[in-house]
Design an enzyme around this catalytic site. Structure first.
Site, PDB file in Angstrom:
ATOM      1  N   ARG A 112       0.884  -1.172   0.000  1.00 55.52           N
ATOM      2  CA  ARG A 112       0.000   0.000   0.000  1.00 55.52           C
ATOM      3  C   ARG A 112       0.918   1.217   0.000  1.00 55.52           C
ATOM      4  O   ARG A 112       1.642   1.468   0.964  1.00 55.52           O
ATOM      5  CB  ARG A 112      -0.869  -0.006   1.263  1.00 55.52           C
ATOM      6  N   HIS A 139      -7.170   0.920  -6.792  1.00 54.71           N
ATOM      7  CA  HIS A 139      -7.467   0.223  -5.528  1.00 54.71           C
ATOM      8  C   HIS A 139      -8.285  -1.031  -5.877  1.00 54.71           C
ATOM      9  O   HIS A 139      -9.470  -1.136  -5.551  1.00 54.71           O
ATOM     10  CB  HIS A 139      -8.265   1.154  -4.608  1.00 54.71           C
ATOM     11  N   GLN A 142     -10.348  -3.094  -3.202  1.00 57.30           N
ATOM     12  CA  GLN A 142     -11.582  -2.411  -2.801  1.00 57.30           C
ATOM     13  C   GLN A 142     -12.687  -2.668  -3.825  1.00 57.30           C
ATOM     14  O   GLN A 142     -13.831  -2.966  -3.475  1.00 57.30           O
ATOM     15  CB  GLN A 142     -11.329  -0.905  -2.664  1.00 57.30           C
ATOM     16  N   CYS A 274     -16.031   3.585   0.678  1.00 58.84           N
ATOM     17  CA  CYS A 274     -14.873   2.740   1.024  1.00 58.84           C
ATOM     18  C   CYS A 274     -14.373   2.974   2.448  1.00 58.84           C
ATOM     19  O   CYS A 274     -13.593   2.173   2.961  1.00 58.84           O
ATOM     20  CB  CYS A 274     -13.747   2.945   0.022  1.00 58.84           C
ATOM     21  N   ARG A 302     -14.090  -6.873   2.176  1.00 60.96           N
ATOM     22  CA  ARG A 302     -12.660  -6.750   1.863  1.00 60.96           C
ATOM     23  C   ARG A 302     -11.948  -8.051   2.271  1.00 60.96           C
ATOM     24  O   ARG A 302     -11.087  -8.560   1.548  1.00 60.96           O
ATOM     25  CB  ARG A 302     -12.042  -5.558   2.620  1.00 60.96           C
TER      26      ARG A 302
END
Length: 316
Positions: A112, A139, A142, A274, A302
């Site tokens: 990340r 992302h 996600q 999110c 997730r």
């Protein structure tokens, strides 16, 4: 299904990276979603016994860190949290060296960070799968959780309409790719000056054309959410843009997901975010805390979506 049902890992993903959903076919995305659904029903599967995931975090995280760590444990593996303070990469070691060395210790690397180029470089030199857990451009983890949530609640993806209202950021990019890949029509409403990355948008347009899905980029939130099955937003000042908060509040005036805006959507619309969220800014509290909101299911998903990715790419 009981927790003791053995779930089979789908073939064809072994050793692959997940940098962006652009690299996966519609069928592959659907396969991962089905696999995630099976893992959600049967969480404790000893699929990755003795395997280790190196987790590089250059940014703060709640959902990403916890879901990947718990996910590896439930799959019978182990995870290592690595911050820039723990790694020589934080002191200027070349990405190439970090990639080569980590590959000799761990079975996969999750990262990340801000720079997508850095993740691409890591993947180039790593001898193990690399999973993008958020960059400035994408992302994908996600977006998989988003698709899983919509599929669970609506029973399908194809033919639905998704609307994203806010910044044309990494979350918006990945959501639009996910929609275009799975037959969901998608509308993106952004203030002027906050459009998606032009190169990424061209790629999304190409995917939408190939799959016959409608794609719309507009400066009108009301147009975007018209007849939408799902409305999505994100904070106005994402990580790295906190110093622009005041400027963005001004630019995004009129882009709040409010009761008034949502009246343009279908009666049974879903609201997604999110997280973390700022109630009273990008969304009214009555929406995110109301009956149309599935943000906690989305956050939980997730875990299941990422477990599907981990097991699929780390399969020996």
């Amino acid at each position: 299904m009981s927790d003791h049902t053995n779930v089979e890992i789908p073939a064809g993903f072994e050793g692959r990276d997940l940098l962006t959903l652009l690299d996966f076919t519609t069928e592959e995305i659907q396969t991962l979603l089905t696999f995630a659904e099976q893992l959600k029903q049967n969480p404790h599967q000893n699929m990755l016994p003795g395997q280790s995931l190196g987790m590089i975090f250059e940014n703060a995280s709640t959902r990403t860190r916890v879901s990947f760590e718990v996910g590896m444990t439930q799959l019978g593996g182990h995870s290592l949290f690595l911050s820039p303070r723990d790694l020589q990469i934080g002191r200027g070691e070349p990405v190439k060296d970090t990639a080569n060395v980590l590959s000799r210790f761990v079975d996969a690397i999750m990262i990340r960070t801000n720079s997508h180029e850095m993740v691409e470089e890591l993947a180039t030199y790593a001898g193990v799968p690399v999973i993008n857990a958020l960059t400035d451009l994408y992302h994908p983890c996600q977006a998989l959780a988003d698709l899983l949530t919509v599929k669970e609640k609506k029973g399908k993806l194809e033919g639905l309409k998704a609307a994203f209202v806010g910044d044309g950021n990494n979350v918006a990019h990945s959501l639009m790719i996910a929609c275009a890949k799975t037959g969901m029509d998608a509308a993106l409403a952004v203030p002027e000056g906050y459009e998606p990355d032009p190169d990424v948008w061209k790629e999304i347009e190409k995917v939408a054309e190939e799959n016959g899905t409608r794609l719309e980029l507009t400066h009108s939130p009301a147009d975007a959410v018209k007849e939408a099955d799902m409305i999505y937003t994100d904070v106005w000042a994402s990580m790295g843009f906190e110093e622009e908060q005041a400027k963005r509040e001004e630019a995004f005036a009129g882009f709040q997901v409010s009761e008034e805006l949502c009246a343009n959507a279908k009666d049974d619309y879903m609201f997604l975010h999110c997280l973390p969220a700022h109630r009273g800014e990008e969304v009214e509290a009555s929406i995110i805390d109301g009956p149309h909101s599935y943000v906690y299911d989305q956050a939980e998903n997730r875990l299941h979506a990422q477990k599907a990715v981990l097991a699929a790419v780390m399969k020996k």
